[in-house]
Design a protein around this motif. Structure first.
Motif, PDB file in Angstrom:
ATOM      1  N   VAL A 156       0.793  -1.252  -0.069  1.00  0.00           N
ATOM      2  CA  VAL A 156      -0.018   0.107   0.039  1.00  0.00           C
ATOM      3  C   VAL A 156       0.900   1.202  -0.108  1.00  0.00           C
ATOM      4  N   ASN A 157       1.782   1.244   0.938  1.00  0.00           N
ATOM      5  CA  ASN A 157       2.628   2.293   0.765  1.00  0.00           C
ATOM      6  C   ASN A 157       3.589   2.624  -0.404  1.00  0.00           C
ATOM      7  N   ASP A 158       3.984   1.432  -1.234  1.00  0.00           N
ATOM      8  CA  ASP A 158       4.687   1.442  -2.240  1.00  0.00           C
ATOM      9  C   ASP A 158       3.563   2.076  -3.508  1.00  0.00           C
ATOM     10  N   TYR A 159       2.354   1.634  -3.325  1.00  0.00           N
ATOM     11  CA  TYR A 159       1.318   1.980  -4.245  1.00  0.00           C
ATOM     12  C   TYR A 159       1.051   3.811  -4.101  1.00  0.00           C
ATOM     13  N   GLU A 160       1.156   4.032  -2.725  1.00  0.00           N
ATOM     14  CA  GLU A 160       0.815   5.397  -2.561  1.00  0.00           C
ATOM     15  C   GLU A 160       1.929   6.396  -3.164  1.00  0.00           C
ATOM     16  N   ARG A 161       3.192   5.770  -2.625  1.00  0.00           N
ATOM     17  CA  ARG A 161       4.392   6.713  -3.323  1.00  0.00           C
ATOM     18  C   ARG A 161       4.195   6.766  -4.648  1.00  0.00           C
ATOM     19  N   LEU A 162       4.151   5.515  -5.495  1.00  0.00           N
ATOM     20  CA  LEU A 162       3.910   5.586  -6.781  1.00  0.00           C
ATOM     21  C   LEU A 162       3.002   6.202  -7.454  1.00  0.00           C
ATOM     22  N   SER A 163       1.776   6.314  -6.679  1.00  0.00           N
ATOM     23  CA  SER A 163       0.522   6.912  -7.150  1.00  0.00           C
ATOM     24  C   SER A 163       0.949   8.567  -7.140  1.00  0.00           C
ATOM     25  N   ASP A 164       1.508   8.765  -6.050  1.00  0.00           N
ATOM     26  CA  ASP A 164       1.915  10.257  -5.964  1.00  0.00           C
ATOM     27  C   ASP A 164       2.704  10.811  -6.925  1.00  0.00           C
ATOM     28  N   LEU A 165       3.920   9.820  -7.192  1.00  0.00           N
ATOM     29  CA  LEU A 165       4.933  10.210  -8.421  1.00  0.00           C
ATOM     30  C   LEU A 165       4.169  10.449  -9.594  1.00  0.00           C
ATOM     31  N   LEU A 166       3.281   9.444  -9.855  1.00  0.00           N
ATOM     32  CA  LEU A 166       2.589   9.215 -11.047  1.00  0.00           C
ATOM     33  C   LEU A 166       1.635  10.632 -11.331  1.00  0.00           C
ATOM     34  N   ASP A 167       0.920  10.909 -10.165  1.00  0.00           N
ATOM     35  CA  ASP A 167       0.277  12.155 -10.314  1.00  0.00           C
ATOM     36  C   ASP A 167       1.148  13.279 -10.575  1.00  0.00           C
ATOM     37  N   TYR A 168       2.286  13.418  -9.723  1.00  0.00           N
ATOM     38  CA  TYR A 168       3.230  14.513 -10.225  1.00  0.00           C
ATOM     39  C   TYR A 168       3.783  14.596 -11.698  1.00  0.00           C
ATOM     40  N   ARG A 169       4.111  13.382 -12.014  1.00  0.00           N
ATOM     41  CA  ARG A 169       4.628  13.132 -13.275  1.00  0.00           C
ATOM     42  C   ARG A 169       3.545  13.672 -14.296  1.00  0.00           C
ATOM     43  N   ASN A 170       2.239  13.199 -14.043  1.00  0.00           N
ATOM     44  CA  ASN A 170       1.188  13.782 -15.036  1.00  0.00           C
ATOM     45  C   ASN A 170       1.078  15.220 -15.009  1.00  0.00           C
ATOM     46  N   SER A 171       1.218  15.834 -13.722  1.00  0.00           N
ATOM     47  CA  SER A 171       0.988  17.307 -13.597  1.00  0.00           C
ATOM     48  C   SER A 171       2.169  17.937 -14.220  1.00  0.00           C
ATOM     49  N   ILE A 172       3.508  17.617 -14.493  1.00  0.00           N
ATOM     50  CA  ILE A 172       4.338  18.215 -15.261  1.00  0.00           C
ATOM     51  C   ILE A 172       4.587  17.824 -16.333  1.00  0.00           C
ATOM     52  N   ARG A 173       3.949  18.164 -17.571  1.00  0.00           N
ATOM     53  CA  ARG A 173       3.959  17.400 -19.090  1.00  0.00           C
ATOM     54  C   ARG A 173       5.266  17.947 -19.549  1.00  0.00           C
ATOM     55  N   ASP A 174       5.890  18.821 -18.898  1.00  0.00           N
ATOM     56  CA  ASP A 174       6.905  19.636 -19.823  1.00  0.00           C
ATOM     57  C   ASP A 174       8.175  18.944 -19.267  1.00  0.00           C
ATOM     58  N   GLN A 175       8.017  18.082 -18.180  1.00  0.00           N
ATOM     59  CA  GLN A 175       9.463  17.542 -17.828  1.00  0.00           C
ATOM     60  C   GLN A 175       9.289  16.000 -18.026  1.00  0.00           C
ATOM     61  N   GLU A 176      10.523  15.572 -18.362  1.00  0.00           N
ATOM     62  CA  GLU A 176      10.636  14.125 -18.692  1.00  0.00           C
ATOM     63  C   GLU A 176      11.551  13.529 -17.503  1.00  0.00           C
ATOM     64  N   THR A 177      10.613  12.627 -16.577  1.00  0.00           N
ATOM     65  CA  THR A 177      11.446  11.908 -15.675  1.00  0.00           C
ATOM     66  C   THR A 177      11.586  10.749 -15.770  1.00  0.00           C
ATOM     67  N   ILE A 178      12.569  10.158 -14.831  1.00  0.00           N
ATOM     68  CA  ILE A 178      12.588   8.569 -14.520  1.00  0.00           C
ATOM     69  C   ILE A 178      12.562   8.462 -12.850  1.00  0.00           C
ATOM     70  N   THR A 179      12.023   7.287 -12.788  1.00  0.00           N
ATOM     71  CA  THR A 179      12.078   6.938 -11.434  1.00  0.00           C
ATOM     72  C   THR A 179      13.214   6.001 -10.939  1.00  0.00           C
ATOM     73  N   ALA A 180      13.501   6.576  -9.731  1.00  0.00           N
ATOM     74  CA  ALA A 180      14.773   5.869  -8.878  1.00  0.00           C
ATOM     75  C   ALA A 180      14.561   5.486  -7.720  1.00  0.00           C
ATOM     76  N   ASP A 181      15.179   4.351  -7.249  1.00  0.00           N
ATOM     77  CA  ASP A 181      15.099   3.965  -5.872  1.00  0.00           C
ATOM     78  C   ASP A 181      16.175   4.675  -5.102  1.00  0.00           C
ATOM     79  N   VAL A 182      15.829   5.130  -3.940  1.00  0.00           N
ATOM     80  CA  VAL A 182      17.022   5.411  -3.056  1.00  0.00           C
ATOM     81  C   VAL A 182      17.681   4.520  -2.402  1.00  0.00           C
ATOM     82  N   ILE A 183      18.830   4.395  -2.727  1.00  0.00           N
ATOM     83  CA  ILE A 183      19.744   3.217  -2.217  1.00  0.00           C
ATOM     84  C   ILE A 183      20.666   3.477  -1.021  1.00  0.00           C
ATOM     85  N   GLY A 184      20.657   4.832  -0.670  1.00  0.00           N
ATOM     86  CA  GLY A 184      21.570   4.992   0.397  1.00  0.00           C
ATOM     87  C   GLY A 184      21.196   6.639   1.068  1.00  0.00           C
TER      88      GLY A 184
END
Lengths: 165, 288
Positions: free
Chosen positions: B100-128
């Motif tokens: 659920v947490n992953d889903y919410e985080r990804l959902s937020d990121l997706l929402d943000y991604r959809n809101s910034i149409r002029d920006q190209e983004t890639i998702t990254a995991d924080v590893i440290g």
């Protein structure tokens, strides 16, 4: 007299039969304590005392059940006379003969009882009665026979020895 | 003597004895059925019933205790089964919550991604995460192979995280905006007042260089201004929580609270189509 002094045991057996035994019954079967005590007594006793035990044991059992008084007596009487006949035939009643008496006697006792009950107006399905009552009772009687015979054997010499020199 | 012989005589005749006994038994049954024996039956049954009552209570008590013992054992087995099932379900619950947490985080990121149409983004995991050392930085699992370059902004659905300061083939290090050496050009969303967001040693954010005459209210949203060329404009940085004059009294400074929990970052977006502008060339003296 010693034979009669032990008769209260039959009433005790009937009470136990009506109280403790139902707690351990499987299907409709249960060890028939009065039958076992009468059988154990009769194997080594004169016919007259055996008949007395059959009457007392049967009546005591019937008094604490819904059966008419005397319903259990007929089967026990037939067994007592059968034992007497066998004793005259074989002199000593062997272990195998006792086993046969336990199985055959239980069947006879229960079937006669069932017929008496049917004649008294009760509805009994003999096929189901055989499976759910007679068969488990035979198994129970075979298991409980050893302690019953041991108990009667322990009882008889002591009373005989005390009363009869 | 004759009486004794008579008794012995009928007793020795088994058939007569059996017939007589059976007749008595049948007579008993008939008499019992007819109710003739009722007084005797009641007389005999009364003491038997009294004794039976005592025995019955004892038998029931014994049976009850035996059943209770059986029940206790059954319950113990049931408890053990339930504890095992509970442990299993708790593990599954933790996994489900994680999903659920992953889903919410990804959902937020997706929402943000959809809101910034002029920006190209890639998702990254924080590893440290390194927030206790000299620099407040995080490491992500994207590098040059994924098109990551130094200076690229890092964002989440809640706002600006920082920018890439080091990059390798498959990982990158990001300086957080809470780092004291970080400076981000910012503006208040409502009044368009400009300032500069710097990190504090406490891990909070401070908006400096706000003109004295500019109105600043608590709750104002702070966004990147795009000035300086380090970050794209209009990325949320945080909200103003308090305002005060600077130490020298020449400007105002505002405490800003980011919506991001920098200690618990797991997923971020790297804005890959933003190229930072190097203005340092204009700062060199014309003669040099």
């Amino acid at each position: 007299m010693s034979n009669y002094a032990a008769l209260p045991i039959l009433f005790l057996a009937a009470v136990i039969q009506a109280t403790f035994i139902p707690q351990i019954r499987i299907f409709g079967g249960a060890p028939d304590l009065a039958f076992l005590f009468v059988l154990a007594w009769s194997v080594t006793s004169p016919l007259e005392t055996g008949v007395l035990w059959a009457f007392v044991g049967g009546i005591a059992t019937d008094l604490l059940s819904a059966a008419p008084t005397g319903a259990s007596v007929i089967g026990l009487l037939l067994i007592i006379f059968a034992i007497d006949a066998l004793r005259r035939q074989f002199v000593n009643i062997s272990f195998l003969l006792i086993l046969a008496l336990l199985v055959g006697g239980t069947m006879l006792q229960k079937l006669v009882f069932a017929f008496v009950m049917i004649l008294s107006g009760y509805e009994i399905n003999l096929f189901e009665y055989s499976i759910y009552v007679i068969a488990p009772t035979i198994a129970y009687n075979l298991i409980f026979a050893l302690p019953a015979f041991w108990f009667i054997r322990r009882l008889k010499p002591r009373r005989d020895g005390r009363v009869t020199p | 003597m004759n009486s004794t012989n008579f008794r012995r005589g009928w007793r020795s005749n088994r058939t007569v004895f059996l017939t007589l006994s059976l007749m008595i038994a049948v007579g008993l049954i008939l008499a019992s059925q007819a109710g003739i024996l009722s007084p005797f039956e009641e007389l005999l049954t009364a003491p038997l019933n009294a004794v039976s009552g005592i025995f019955n209570r004892t038998a029931l008590a014994v049976t009850d205790n035996v059943n209770r013992f059986g029940d206790v054992q059954t319950l113990q087995r049931r408890i053990a089964d339930l504890e095992e099932a509970l442990a299993l379900y708790q593990t599954e619950l933790v996994e489900a919550r994680e999903i659920v947490n992953d889903y919410e985080r990804l959902s937020d990121l997706l929402d943000y991604r959809n809101s910034i149409r002029d920006q190209e983004t890639i998702t990254a995991d924080v590893i440290g995460v390194d927030v206790g050392g000299g620099l407040r930085t995080i490491a992500i699992n994207r590098g040059t192979r994924d098109g990551i370059a130094i200076g690229m902004p890092i964002v989440t659905g809640q706002g600006l995280v920082g920018r890439v300061i080091q990059v390798s083939a498959n990982a990158a290090r990001v300086m957080l905006i809470t780092e004291p050496t970080s400076a981000v050009s910012a503006r208040l969303e409502t009044t368009r007042v400009e300032g500069s967001i710097v990190g504090l040693a406490s891990g909070n954010l401070l908006m400096e260089l706000i003109p004295l005459d500019s109105p600043v209210r608590e709750g104002d949203l702070v966004r990147t201004s795009g000035l300086g060329g380090n970050f794209p404009a209009d990325i949320v940085i945080g909200q103003v929580t308090s305002v005060r004059p600077s130490e020298r009294g020449l400007s105002q400074e505002a405490q800003v609270r980011s919506l991001i929990n920098f200690d618990a970052l797991e997923l971020v977006l790297v804005v890959t189509n933003f190229q930072p502008v190097d203005l340092s060339v204009f700062e060199e003296s014309p003669g040099s």
